[in-house]
Every structure is written in structure tokens, then in C-alpha cells.
Design a protein around this motif. Structure first.
Motif, PDB file in Angstrom:
ATOM      1  N   HIS A 163      -9.001   0.465 -17.177  1.00 63.02           N
ATOM      2  CA  HIS A 163      -8.415   1.534 -16.670  1.00 63.02           C
ATOM      3  C   HIS A 163      -7.025   1.746 -16.700  1.00 63.02           C
ATOM      4  CE1 HIS A 163     -12.207   3.310 -15.321  1.00 63.02           C
ATOM      5  NE2 HIS A 163     -12.683   2.275 -14.459  1.00 63.02           N
ATOM      6  N   ASP A 178      -6.242   5.350 -15.448  1.00 61.64           N
ATOM      7  CA  ASP A 178      -6.546   6.003 -14.469  1.00 61.64           C
ATOM      8  C   ASP A 178      -6.297   5.110 -13.262  1.00 61.64           C
ATOM      9  OD1 ASP A 178      -8.003   7.348 -12.420  1.00 61.64           O
ATOM     10  OD2 ASP A 178      -9.880   7.984 -13.675  1.00 61.64           O
ATOM     11  N   GLY A 179      -5.344   5.550 -12.550  1.00 64.12           N
ATOM     12  CA  GLY A 179      -4.969   4.830 -11.132  1.00 64.12           C
ATOM     13  C   GLY A 179      -6.038   4.835 -10.322  1.00 64.12           C
ATOM     14  N   ARG A 180      -7.041   5.546 -10.421  1.00 65.13           N
ATOM     15  CA  ARG A 180      -8.208   5.468  -9.284  1.00 65.13           C
ATOM     16  C   ARG A 180      -9.047   4.252  -9.664  1.00 65.13           C
ATOM     17  NH1 ARG A 180     -11.292  10.468 -10.274  1.00 65.13           N
ATOM     18  NH2 ARG A 180     -11.180   9.849 -12.227  1.00 65.13           N
ATOM     19  N   PRO A 197      -6.399   0.144  -5.808  1.00 61.46           N
ATOM     20  CA  PRO A 197      -5.822   1.348  -6.138  1.00 61.46           C
ATOM     21  C   PRO A 197      -5.001   2.052  -5.645  1.00 61.46           C
ATOM     22  CG  PRO A 197      -8.242   1.499  -6.434  1.00 61.46           C
ATOM     23  CD  PRO A 197      -8.145   0.263  -5.753  1.00 61.46           C
ATOM     24  N   ASP A 198      -4.849   1.556  -4.213  1.00 57.84           N
ATOM     25  CA  ASP A 198      -3.815   2.456  -3.275  1.00 57.84           C
ATOM     26  C   ASP A 198      -2.487   1.517  -3.143  1.00 57.84           C
ATOM     27  OD1 ASP A 198      -5.373   4.644  -2.714  1.00 57.84           O
ATOM     28  OD2 ASP A 198      -6.476   3.596  -0.878  1.00 57.84           O
ATOM     29  N   PRO A 232     -12.053   4.088 -11.155  1.00 58.02           N
ATOM     30  CA  PRO A 232     -13.293   4.522 -10.746  1.00 58.02           C
ATOM     31  C   PRO A 232     -14.581   3.644 -10.886  1.00 58.02           C
ATOM     32  CG  PRO A 232     -12.561   5.843 -12.607  1.00 58.02           C
ATOM     33  CD  PRO A 232     -11.445   4.954 -12.319  1.00 58.02           C
ATOM     34  N   ARG A 257      -0.400   3.537 -12.400  1.00 61.08           N
ATOM     35  CA  ARG A 257      -0.728   3.903 -11.126  1.00 61.08           C
ATOM     36  C   ARG A 257      -0.051   5.141 -10.456  1.00 61.08           C
ATOM     37  NH1 ARG A 257      -2.767  -0.486  -7.962  1.00 61.08           N
ATOM     38  NH2 ARG A 257      -3.437  -2.183  -9.182  1.00 61.08           N
ATOM     39  N   ARG A 258      -0.696   5.524  -9.408  1.00 55.36           N
ATOM     40  CA  ARG A 258      -0.459   6.620  -8.489  1.00 55.36           C
ATOM     41  C   ARG A 258       1.158   6.352  -8.080  1.00 55.36           C
ATOM     42  NH1 ARG A 258      -1.232   8.240  -2.904  1.00 55.36           N
ATOM     43  NH2 ARG A 258      -2.825   6.696  -2.807  1.00 55.36           N
ATOM     44  N   THR A 269       0.705  -1.274  -0.078  1.00 53.89           N
ATOM     45  CA  THR A 269      -0.060   0.160  -0.058  1.00 53.89           C
ATOM     46  C   THR A 269       0.964   1.187  -0.031  1.00 53.89           C
ATOM     47  OG1 THR A 269      -1.745  -1.223   1.116  1.00 53.89           O
ATOM     48  CG2 THR A 269      -1.797   1.020   1.204  1.00 53.89           C
TER      49      THR A 269
END
Length: 557
Positions: free
Chosen positions: A241, A270-272, A157-158, A274, A102-103, A60
Motif C-alpha cells: 500500500h 493507500d495510507g489506510r 496507519p494513524d 486496508p 500517508r495521511r 500519532t
């Protein structure tokens, strides 16, 4: 708690990321004010560190050594650089780095190439966010000594991760033991020195040319160039995504396939993530938008990649399934693609090996034997599958397929999609469907049916407890069927490296395998049966599942 506060303050002093610095500073303040929840959080972050293993790092995002962040990645990059220098005395190792959408993936990738360059390595950064198979390809294509892919694949996502490949004798495959322990020791040494701000950095790294991506596209399109049956094919694609679509669309154009109707809400990175609870095509609901799109387009086929495009999911029309679409299991896809590879090898007279993880369908062995090919069952993961001698095809039931081993030594959801499109359109030219191919497989090799029970836990110690209970009190039966043999892979079985896996063989030929997930807090049970017909196999599978759930319930009480 004072030791954790001391460690946290030292971590804070070396953290270059303003987001995690603020996060950690706030946490420290709350601990100092006596906040018990904050103290527990701090202990979780600093009582241990994310372990570097054969899967690299995955965890994480957040501050502290038990989270993915810029300090941890810097330590990993510096440690890996030292390992590569040690392996190449007097030489200059080359390492290529890729990243997904990803973020922080791009940030971790640039930190890594700067540290690799600062350590005197020839560091190369892929030109933009790209699928994991492109990085695996680039390691071999560029003759690199190593590769790093910043990705957490289909995790929540995290999460983010750090996946490592080796060139040379390892031929671009993921690392295996003892390399993981050797790299981990170097990382620990860097961490013990306590300050990554003094680790040398350089912007003297190279940017990989677009020609690398073009070479991957050409090699992947060549897996199955479109034939006459492809004309007019109506199909749907989703990137979930992730980063697959740009590369997939170029491969399709090069191979001559019609462009799909795309799931617009999921096609851009889109790393979220959604629109999905988990960005994994195997998860319930993940492909609902794809099915909705398919119904609107009157499609014949749905193809999905996971976010880093190293996995492939396929769905077909099925009037008996709610919503009219059925996602094929990883075993169904793997057996079809293995059949394709076996026919090609037999036709060419080249021989070779079909390989799959030991939790995947035993049907692949039946295919290999039918065509006079070798068969290997390996531990889970393509780090093992890709190393099968003479491999021409490999798969694992978790939607991973290696169809082009001379090009990519890892699972590749894009080349697998091309191979599947080739099979589907060849059948289409004959007025047949993917469902017809599955029926022909059953008629040829028998009906193999598989299922999986996946138990997500919040406390990973529960998984260890379940495995210990099963070893201490081995079951005599699963449901009403007696257990004839239990293989404990921790003790070493069939020449396989030791692993935390229990394999139960039942008197009716069925098989139940229990193991912890290597990437998520899950316990997984794999169920496999064989029968003379699909109906008989499904009845046997339902009984096995009921017995497995009863067994699981008894050890979780």
C-alpha cells in the motif's frame, strides 16, 4: 488541568487545520463538562511534546504537541530552518523535501517548503509522492545542505513522521548527535514563542525536475543489470500500500528484468493500509496476499517493499513451511547481500568495510574476515551504519540494506531488491535457487541462526522498568547456559556512543541483546547463535529463545 486547557486554547488559536481544530475544540468542550476520559486525553496531548531526536519526529496524528499535526510540523520546519541558517552564515542553504502516501504527508511537506522558503532558504519539493530513498538520493544529487522526508515508514496507519538528512560533511546521511539537540533547541524556541501563524511563509520554492527521479532510476538499475538468467523469471511484488511501485517498475524496465506479477490489492498508495494490520513485511500476516498471489502465479520469488520503500522483504518457496512460502529473515538477506558486496570488493581489489548494526547477525563479520575486508558493528540505525569509514555494504536485521553507498547513504529497499534479483537470476542461470545460495553460504561460513522477541506495550514506562530490572539484577544464565559477559552500552562499549542496550554473551558463544525500539512502543530481544550445521544452530536457537522468554517473564511480573 487548567494549565492544559490554557495550552489547548492557545494551540487551537494557531492551528491552520480544520480537522484538528474541530477535534481539539470538541475535546476542550468535553473537559469543561467534566468528562474524565477527555481530561486524561487532553493531559496526554499537552503534558509533553513529541521529542525531536536523531530519527526526527514520529507519532500519532492529532491535535496537540504530543501528536503529529500542522502546528508541530510548522514549528519543526521553522526550527530546522533556523538551524540551517546558523550553519551557513552569509550563505543560502538548500533543502529538499519529499513525502510518501500517508495521511497529511503532502500537507506537511508543503507547509515545510513554504516555511523554508519564507526563511530565505532555497527550498525544493520533490515532484510527487516518492520513496524515501529518492529523497536521500536527491540530497546528494542536488548538492543540498539538508533534506526532509515526511514519512512514518512502516508504522500503523494513524502515524506520521518527519525525517531529517544533512548534506555537506554528513554526505546525505541522517542526523546524529549533537545535531539533533541543536535542532530541537531551535524548535523549542519557536514553540515557546507561541504562534506559528506569524512564521514567514513563501510560495517561492522550487519543484524538483523529473530528471532527479530519472537519475535515481538510472543509478539504481546499474546496481545489477539483468543477465541471461533473468529471462522468464516468475516473481511477485507488493508495495504494501506504499509508494514503491512506480519507481520500482521504472528501475526494473531500465535494468532489463521481467515485470512481476503484482499484488493488485496492495500496489497503489493507500495510507489506510486496508489489507494489513500493520504495514510492515515483518509483521505476521502482512505478506499473506503476496503468498496467495505467488501460489496462483507459480512464482519462484516474492519481493516486498514497506510503504516508503526503504526496506526489502524476500520470500522463497519452501515445502516445509505452511502455505509453501517462507519469508527470509533480515539477517539471511543481509548476509547474502553482504557476501555479494564482499566478492565484488575482493574482485576489484578495492577493499572496504562491511557494516551492520550491533543487533544484526555476527555472520557479516565472518564474511568480512574471509575476504580481507574491514568490519564495523554500529549502534542501531542507518545514521550510524552509513557513517562506517570505507563502507561498501551495510545492513540491519529489520530489513534495511545499503547496497549502493556512493549513491544513497541510507537504507534503500529498491536498490537492495535489484541486487537480490541479480543474485537470484545469476543462480537461476546455473540451475540454482536462492535456497541453494543460502546453503552455500552455510557451507562456506558456518550456520548462523537468528530470532527476535518483540514485546509491544501500551505504557512505554514498562520498557524502562524492564531495562532497569535487568541492570539491577543481571541474569547469571539464560535458560541452562551461563552468561559469560554483559555489555551495558549506556556505559560505552567498543568505542560506540552510549545507548540503551544490554548485550549478553553466553558461554556457548550465543548472544542475546535487549533494547527498546527507537520508533515504536516495543521492547526487542535479539537472539543469535552459530553452529556447524543448520540443525544444530536451530536447536541452539530454540533453547536460547525459551531461556529468553523465561527471563523476560521473570522481570515483567
Amino acid at each position: 488541568m487548567s494549565e492544559y486547557l490554557t495550552a489547548a486554547r492557545a494551540w487551537l488559536a494557531q492551528d491552520p487545520d480544520p480537522v484538528t481544530r474541530e477535534e481539539l475544540a470538541d475535546l476542550i468542550s468535553r473537559v469543561e463538562e467534566g468528562d474524565a476520559a477527555a481530561a486524561d486525553d487532553l493531559a496526554d496531548r499537552f503534558s509533553t511534546r513529541l521529542a525531536f531526536g536523531t530519527a526526527g519526529l514520529r507519532g500519532t496524528l492529532g491535535a496537540g504537541p504530543n501528536r503529529m499535526n500542522r502546528v508541530l510540523v510548522a514549528q519543526a520546519a521553522a526550527g530546522f530552518a533556523a538551524y540551517l541558517r546558523e550553519r551557513s552564515p552569509g550563505g543560502t542553504p538548500t533543502v529538499v523535501v519529499g513525502y510518501d502516501g500517508r495521511r497529511n504527508s503532502d500537507v506537511f511537506a508543503r507547509d515545510s517548503v513554504e516555511i523554508f522558503a519564507g526563511a530565505g532558504l532555497h527550498a525544493i519539493l520533490l515532484p510527487r509522492l516518492l520513496p524515501t530513498p529518492v529523497l536521500a538520493f536527491a540530497v546528494r544529487h542536488l548538492g543540498a545542505d539538508a533534506g526532509v522526508m515526511v514519512t512514518a515508514s512502516h508504522n500503523p496507519p494513524d502515524d506520521n513522521g518527519y525525517k531529517v538528512y544533512l548534506g555537506g560533511a554528513d554526505d546525505g546521511a541522517q542526523i546524529v548527535s549533537p545535531a539533533d539537540a541543536e535542532i530541537a533547541a531551535h524548535i523549542q524556541r519557536i514553540a515557546d514563542e507561541g504562534d506559528i501563524t506569524v512564521v514567514p511563509r513563501s510560495v517561492g520554492y522550487a519543484n524538483a525536475p523529473e530528471a532527479v527521479v530519472e537519475a535515481y532510476v538510472a543509478a539504481t538499475a546499474a546496481v545489477a543489470p539483468a543477465a541471461a538468467g533473468a529471462e522468464g523469471l516468475r516473481w511477485v511484488y507488493t508495495a504494501m500500500h506504499g509508494v514503491g511501485w512506480e519507481t520500482v517498475s521504472r528501475v526494473l524496465e531500465s535494468a532489463g528484468y521481467p515485470q512481476p506479477v503484482v499484488v493488485e490489492a496492495q500496489i497503489q498508495p493507500d495510507g489506510r493500509f486496508p489489507t494489513v494490520a500493520f504495514p510492515n513485511p515483518e509483521e505476521p500476516g502482512a505478506m499473506d496476499l503476496a503468498f496467495e498471489t505467488a501460489r496462483a502465479a507459480d512464482a519462484e520469488l516474492v519481493i516486498a517493499n514497506d510503504p516508503d520503500a526503504d526496506r526489502l522483504a524476500v520470500a522463497i518457496p519452501d515445502a516445509e513451511t505452511e502455505g509453501g512460502w517462507r519469508r527470509l529473515s533480515g539477517n539471511e538477506i543481509g548476509l547474502l547481500l553482504g557476501w555479494r558486496a564482499a566478492r565484488a570488493a575482493a574482485s576489484a581489489g578495492t577493499g572496504g568495510t562491511l557494516a551492520c548494526s550491533l543487533v544484526s547477525s555476527p555472520g557479516l563479520q565472518a564474511v568480512a574476515e574471509n575476504y580481507g575486508l574491514d568490519f564495523r558493528a554500529t549502534l542501531t540505525g542507518f545514521k550510524w551504519i552509513s557513517r562506517a569509514p570505507g563502507i561498501v555494504f551495510g545492513f540491519e536485521e529489520a530489513l534495511g540494506y545499503l547496497v549502493n553507498p556512493e549513491v544513497v547513504r541510507d537504507k534503500d529497499g529498491i536498490s537492495a531488491a535489484v541486487a537480490l534479483l541479480g543474485m537470484a537470476t545469476d543462480a537461476r542461470a546455473q540451475g540454482r535457487t536462492v535456497a541453494d545460495l543460502l546453503g552455500e553460504f552455510r557451507e562456506t561460513f558456518g550456520a548462523f541462526a537468528s530470532d527476535q522477541i518483540s514485546v509491544r506495550v501500551t505504557d512505554v514506562s514498562e520498557i524502562a522498568g524492564i531495562m532497569a530490572s535487568l541492570r539491577a539484577q543481571p541474569p547469571a544464565a539464560v535458560g541452562e547456559v551461563a552468561v559469560s559477559r554483559i555489555d551495558d552500552l549506556l556505559l560505552g562499549v567498543d568505542g560506540l556512543p552510549p545507548g540503551d542496550v544490554l548485550r549478553l554473551w553466553l558461554e556457548d558463544g550465543s548472544r542475546l541483546i535487549v533494547r527498546p525500539s527507537g520508533t515504536e512502543p516495543k521492547l526487542k530481544l535479539y537472539l543469535d547463535v552459530q553452529a556447524g550445521s543448520a540443525k544444530k544452530a536451530n536447536r541452539r536457537l530454540a533453547a536460547l529463545r525459551a531461556g529468553a522468554e523465561e527471563l523476560l517473564g521473570s522481570v515483567r511480573r
